[in-house]
Design a protein around this motif. Sequence first.
Motif, PDB file in Angstrom:
ATOM      1  N   UNK A   5      44.323  37.426  39.782  1.00 36.00           N
ATOM      2  CA  UNK A   5      45.624  37.621  39.158  1.00 36.00           C
ATOM      3  C   UNK A   5      46.159  36.278  38.680  1.00 36.00           C
ATOM      4  N   UNK A   6      47.164  36.341  37.835  1.00 34.54           N
ATOM      5  CA  UNK A   6      47.797  35.137  37.295  1.00 34.54           C
ATOM      6  C   UNK A   6      48.285  34.232  38.423  1.00 34.54           C
ATOM      7  N   UNK A   7      47.953  32.951  38.327  1.00 36.22           N
ATOM      8  CA  UNK A   7      48.418  31.917  39.251  1.00 36.22           C
ATOM      9  C   UNK A   7      48.079  32.237  40.710  1.00 36.22           C
ATOM     10  N   UNK A   8      46.940  32.886  40.936  1.00 34.87           N
ATOM     11  CA  UNK A   8      46.555  33.295  42.286  1.00 34.87           C
ATOM     12  C   UNK A   8      45.123  32.875  42.577  1.00 34.87           C
ATOM     13  N   UNK A  36      29.627  28.216  42.774  1.00 35.04           N
ATOM     14  CA  UNK A  36      30.849  28.949  42.463  1.00 35.04           C
ATOM     15  C   UNK A  36      31.627  28.159  41.421  1.00 35.04           C
ATOM     16  N   UNK A  37      31.762  28.737  40.237  1.00 34.95           N
ATOM     17  CA  UNK A  37      32.410  28.062  39.113  1.00 34.95           C
ATOM     18  C   UNK A  37      33.791  28.663  38.901  1.00 34.95           C
ATOM     19  N   UNK A  38      34.828  27.893  39.246  1.00 31.61           N
ATOM     20  CA  UNK A  38      36.206  28.361  39.131  1.00 31.61           C
ATOM     21  C   UNK A  38      36.768  28.128  37.742  1.00 31.61           C
ATOM     22  N   UNK A  39      37.456  29.148  37.219  1.00 34.52           N
ATOM     23  CA  UNK A  39      38.030  29.091  35.870  1.00 34.52           C
ATOM     24  C   UNK A  39      39.463  29.611  35.888  1.00 34.52           C
ATOM     25  N   UNK A  40      40.225  29.202  34.882  1.00 34.04           N
ATOM     26  CA  UNK A  40      41.605  29.666  34.725  1.00 34.04           C
ATOM     27  C   UNK A  40      41.843  30.036  33.270  1.00 34.04           C
ATOM     28  N   UNK A  41      42.988  30.657  33.016  1.00 35.84           N
ATOM     29  CA  UNK A  41      43.376  30.847  31.621  1.00 35.84           C
ATOM     30  C   UNK A  41      44.011  29.551  31.119  1.00 35.84           C
ATOM     31  N   UNK A  42      44.464  29.535  29.891  1.00 39.13           N
ATOM     32  CA  UNK A  42      44.928  28.289  29.268  1.00 39.13           C
ATOM     33  C   UNK A  42      46.343  27.883  29.644  1.00 39.13           C
ATOM     34  N   UNK A  43      47.061  28.736  30.353  1.00 43.80           N
ATOM     35  CA  UNK A  43      48.437  28.405  30.715  1.00 43.80           C
ATOM     36  C   UNK A  43      48.442  27.377  31.840  1.00 43.80           C
ATOM     37  N   UNK A  81      40.561  25.388  32.609  1.00 43.27           N
ATOM     38  CA  UNK A  81      40.653  26.171  31.363  1.00 43.27           C
ATOM     39  C   UNK A  81      39.593  25.757  30.342  1.00 43.27           C
ATOM     40  N   UNK A  82      38.704  24.827  30.698  1.00 45.19           N
ATOM     41  CA  UNK A  82      37.788  24.212  29.734  1.00 45.19           C
ATOM     42  C   UNK A  82      36.672  25.123  29.219  1.00 45.19           C
ATOM     43  N   UNK A  83      36.313  26.167  29.954  1.00 46.19           N
ATOM     44  CA  UNK A  83      35.205  27.046  29.551  1.00 46.19           C
ATOM     45  C   UNK A  83      35.654  28.504  29.558  1.00 46.19           C
ATOM     46  N   UNK A  84      36.483  28.894  28.594  1.00 49.82           N
ATOM     47  CA  UNK A  84      36.953  30.285  28.580  1.00 49.82           C
ATOM     48  C   UNK A  84      35.808  31.262  28.326  1.00 49.82           C
ATOM     49  N   UNK A  89      44.933  34.201  23.149  1.00 50.47           N
ATOM     50  CA  UNK A  89      46.137  33.826  23.889  1.00 50.47           C
ATOM     51  C   UNK A  89      46.982  35.056  24.175  1.00 50.47           C
ATOM     52  N   UNK A  90      46.323  36.084  24.683  1.00 49.88           N
ATOM     53  CA  UNK A  90      47.038  37.291  25.092  1.00 49.88           C
ATOM     54  C   UNK A  90      46.556  37.681  26.486  1.00 49.88           C
ATOM     55  N   UNK A  91      47.225  38.649  27.094  1.00 52.62           N
ATOM     56  CA  UNK A  91      46.909  39.003  28.473  1.00 52.62           C
ATOM     57  C   UNK A  91      45.469  39.475  28.644  1.00 52.62           C
ATOM     58  N   UNK A  92      44.920  40.173  27.661  1.00 58.22           N
ATOM     59  CA  UNK A  92      43.533  40.641  27.768  1.00 58.22           C
ATOM     60  C   UNK A  92      42.570  39.460  27.884  1.00 58.22           C
ATOM     61  N   UNK A  93      42.788  38.431  27.091  1.00 59.06           N
ATOM     62  CA  UNK A  93      41.942  37.233  27.163  1.00 59.06           C
ATOM     63  C   UNK A  93      42.205  36.472  28.457  1.00 59.06           C
TER      64      UNK A  93
END
Length: 106
Positions: A5-8, A36-43, A81-84, A89-93
């Motif tokens: 989830x967002x910010x979790x 284990x490769x951790x990723x985030x969205x761009x926010x 956020x480097x490897x999307x 830039x929407x919730x689906x992405x």
Amino acid sequence: MVYFDYDSSEIRAEYLDVVAAHAAYLVKYPAARVRLEGHTDERGSREYNIGLGERRGQAVRKALMLQGVADAQVATVSYGEERPAVEGSDEAAYAQNRRVELAHVQ
């Protein structure tokens, strides 16, 4: 793949079976390794997202280890956020980019 989830950095219930399956494999094959490769969205800032990606990777690591996986079998890296996985830039992405990829390595 484990999504968050967002910010979790809390593993969502629907991905506990995914983690358990990887843990069972790693316990059965003690020579096997996983990254284990951790990723985030761009926010968020780059620094914040690197930290969040690390916390996500560590959450999956802890879950694996609680199921008997040896410490030496697991490595973590945060890409923030480097490897999307997908551009956008929407919730689906965003939802597809908030993840930990489990990469089995030699």
